[in-house]
Design an enzyme around this catalytic site. Structure first.
Site, PDB file in Angstrom:
ATOM      1  NE  ARG A 184      -3.302  -1.967   3.182  1.00 42.34           N
ATOM      2  CZ  ARG A 184      -4.143  -1.922   4.210  1.00 42.34           C
ATOM      3  NH1 ARG A 184      -4.570  -0.776   4.669  1.00 42.34           N
ATOM      4  NH2 ARG A 184      -4.550  -3.028   4.791  1.00 42.34           N
TER       5      ARG A 184
ATOM      6  CD  GLU B 115     -16.930  -0.490  -4.205  1.00 36.74           C
ATOM      7  OE1 GLU B 115     -18.164  -0.627  -4.392  1.00 36.74           O
ATOM      8  OE2 GLU B 115     -16.442  -0.274  -3.079  1.00 36.74           O
TER       9      GLU B 115
END
Lengths: 278, 321
Positions: free
Chosen positions: B18, B66
């Site tokens: 990340r 999404e």
């Protein structure tokens, strides 16, 4: 487009486009066509292509062109008819609709050579993509508008509301949606399938809403489009246009079964006769 | 070649993919003015705060939506913007699969969809947050390229490669805190070109994602037993590097595909599909998460449960030789 365009001249173009819809749909033979939703949207599409939108068939990728997205892609015949009449597509090409190897599929497939901006017809997605295109214009500081034709049945789709919320949040005042509220979807009347207050929903997600009571009246739809085009509300805009499914062909009007089906010779001849005598 | 931030590798290894993603997106923002980042309410999780602060006008959060994230991304890409859309691997390829098909795949747009925390990285969060089928979903979509980088520097280099790539990419990120450094120096990375990480004549380990470290450790265990193992870093699952596979088919005796994914539709499936066209190729066994939902547990527990450890991989190879 040409300043000499009048309401009467758009109405004449709309009449020709209706004939093209019947011709293309008949040429598709047993493969059938979505006649009802194409015919309900004719005045909306004609007003956009012949008056409201800045576009140039000789230069389909012109940066400053206004974009047209037919999110209700099953109604592609009204779009294709406009592309024929404005010179993007030839009449010979028009007759290949739904044919083997043709670029004129039953739902639009992106093809910038012929003025088809995106692939659409998986309901809701064209509208959401139009939101991205409107945002891109903002990023690039381009002044064009994005016009998006949406079905009333299509507003059942969740992504319509995901994209509508984001459109309001992003202040996409360059995005103008037109809901072709013809009251009929695939399996029945919209009030029986999913009876919702579209005006309240669009207002609730922060859009500027305008209702057109006679969406098949060219003067009315043109006035609404021009009003939204020039609006300074800072919000994205939606015109909810009350139209008649299958408008212009008596036996197709307000008919569930003529949402999509093949057109036989007898019905074709009657449709042509009605349109010629209108 | 552009200079890579070697000085960040230790920190990136410590913090996981990340952080590599978040920092690399900021660098891409500086190098590519047309590049933007899109997310669906994942800003702190995906380490996007730095990008948001550096480029507030090029950062878009569409909310927890999404499907719209992918279509919005497509709309930007249609108009020539270079979007990177970031979501959870467990959610993003599956929920908006249709948007990825009709918008990004069918229109063949230049956009990158990044799925973070792929595989079972989310351990204790449970099966709703495991991405065991994300590659399978995307592999079936024409035009999509799928990249699953194997170490921190490769994540960085793959993101840079994506910024200049033609067509849609799904970038699958694995490797949490303790992400092994497999490439301590700059190296040649090309999407679609596998890397022969270790030479060997008997077994061929073909791995992707952060499991490359376990694959190499397993090869070393087998080496002590006199078994020679080749290790291929097949970071690109689609298109497969078939030149490399042809070499493996002719030179090795056993293939072990290694992935933190279902055996159906992922790297193992892709290799098997290609291999099916040839007679006389080596036997293939699948080291994977299996065709099942998982028990609850942390990542290390789940890796061990599924044999995705150095000793597990070594044992699997030995059993099948």
């Amino acid at each position: 487009m040409d300043k000499k365009i009048t309401i009467e001249s758009i109405e004449r173009e709309a009449a020709v486009m209706r004939r093209h819809v019947i011709e293309m749909g008949y040429a598709a033979g047993g493969r059938g066509a979505h006649f009802g939703p194409a015919l309900s949207s004719i005045e909306i599409v004609a007003s956009l292509f012949f008056k409201v939108m800045n576009h140039n068939p000789l230069e389909p990728t012109m940066t400053e062109r206004d974009r047209f997205i037919q999110s209700k892609g099953h109604a592609c015949l009204s779009y294709y008819a406009a592309l024929v009449e404005t010179g993007y597509i030839t009449k010979d090409q028009m007759y290949t609709f739904k044919g083997d190897g043709s670029f004129l599929s039953g739902h639009p497939s992106r093809n910038m050579r012929y003025g088809i901006e995106i692939s659409s017809g998986s309901l809701g997605n064209g509208f959401a993509i139009a939101g991205g295109m409107a945002k891109a214009a903002k990023i690039k500081k381009e002044k064009h508008k994005v016009y998006c034709l949406v079905g009333d049945g299509e507003c059942n789709e969740g992504i319509i509301w995901e994209a509508a919320m984001n459109g309001a949040k992003s202040k996409l005042d360059n995005l103008i949606a037109i809901v072709d509220r013809n009251g009929v979807q695939l399996a029945g009347k919209t009030k029986d399938i999913m009876d919702v207050d579209l005006e309240a929903l669009w207002k609730a997600v922060g859009w500027e809403v305008l209702i057109v009571k006679e969406g098949n009246d060219t003067a009315s739809i043109l006035k609404a489009l021009e009003k939204m085009k020039n609006s300074q509300s800072g919000k994205p805009h939606v015109i909810i246009a009350n139209t008649t499914k299958g408008k212009g062909v008596s036996f197709m009007e307000d008919s569930i079964s003529w949402h999509a089906r093949p057109l036989n010779k007898e019905d074709y001849e009657q449709a042509v006769s009605e349109l010629e005598n209108a | 070649m552009r200079k890579v931030p070697i000085e960040r590798l230790q920190e990136w290894s410590k913090l996981g993919h990340r952080t590599v993603l978040g920092e690399t997106l900021v660098m891409l923002g500086a190098d590519y003015p047309e590049m933007v980042t899109v997310t669906a309410d994942l800003t702190p999780t995906a380490r996007l705060t730095g990008f948001k602060e550096a480029y507030p006008d090029r950062f878009y959060d569409v909310g927890i939506a999404e499907q719209n994230m992918i279509d919005f991304t497509a709309g930007l890409a249609v108009e020539g913007i270079r979007p990177f859309a970031v979501g959870l691997a467990a959610i993003v390829p599956m929920r908006p699969a249709e948007q990825m098909r009709v918008a990004l795949g069918y229109m063949n747009l230049n956009a990158t969809v990044v799925g973070i925390e792929a595989g079972v990285r989310f351990g204790p969060l449970g099966n709703t947050h495991y991405a065991m089928d994300d590659i399978a979903v995307v592999r079936a979509i024409p035009n999509f390229t799928i990249v699953s980088p194997s170490d921190p520097l490769q994540v960085h280099k793959a993101l840079y490669a994506a910024a200049e790539y033609d067509g849609p990419i799904y970038m699958r990120l694995t490797g949490g805190p303790g992400f092994p450094i497999m490439y301590p120096e700059d190296f040649d990375f090309q999407i679609g070109k596998a890397i022969e990480y270790r030479k060997g004549s008997e077994v061929a380990f073909i791995s992707n994602g952060a499991l490359l470290g376990e694959a190499v450790a397993a090869a070393e265990i087998l080496q002590t037993k006199g078994i020679s193992v080749r290790v291929i870093d097949m970071h690109t699952v689609k298109p497969l590097d078939t030149v490399m596979l042809d070499k493996v088919f002719s030179e090795n005796k056993l293939i072990v595909t290694i992935e933190e994914h279902s055996p159906i539709g992922g790297l193992g499936g892709a290799v098997a599909e290609y291999k099916a066209g040839f007679s006389g190729t080596p036997k293939q066994v699948f080291a994977s998460l299996g065709d099942k939902f998982q028990k609850l547990g942390d990542h290390a527990f789940l890796m061990k449960e599924n044999g995705l450890t150095a000793s597990g991989l070594a044992a699997l190879a030995e059993e099948n030789l």
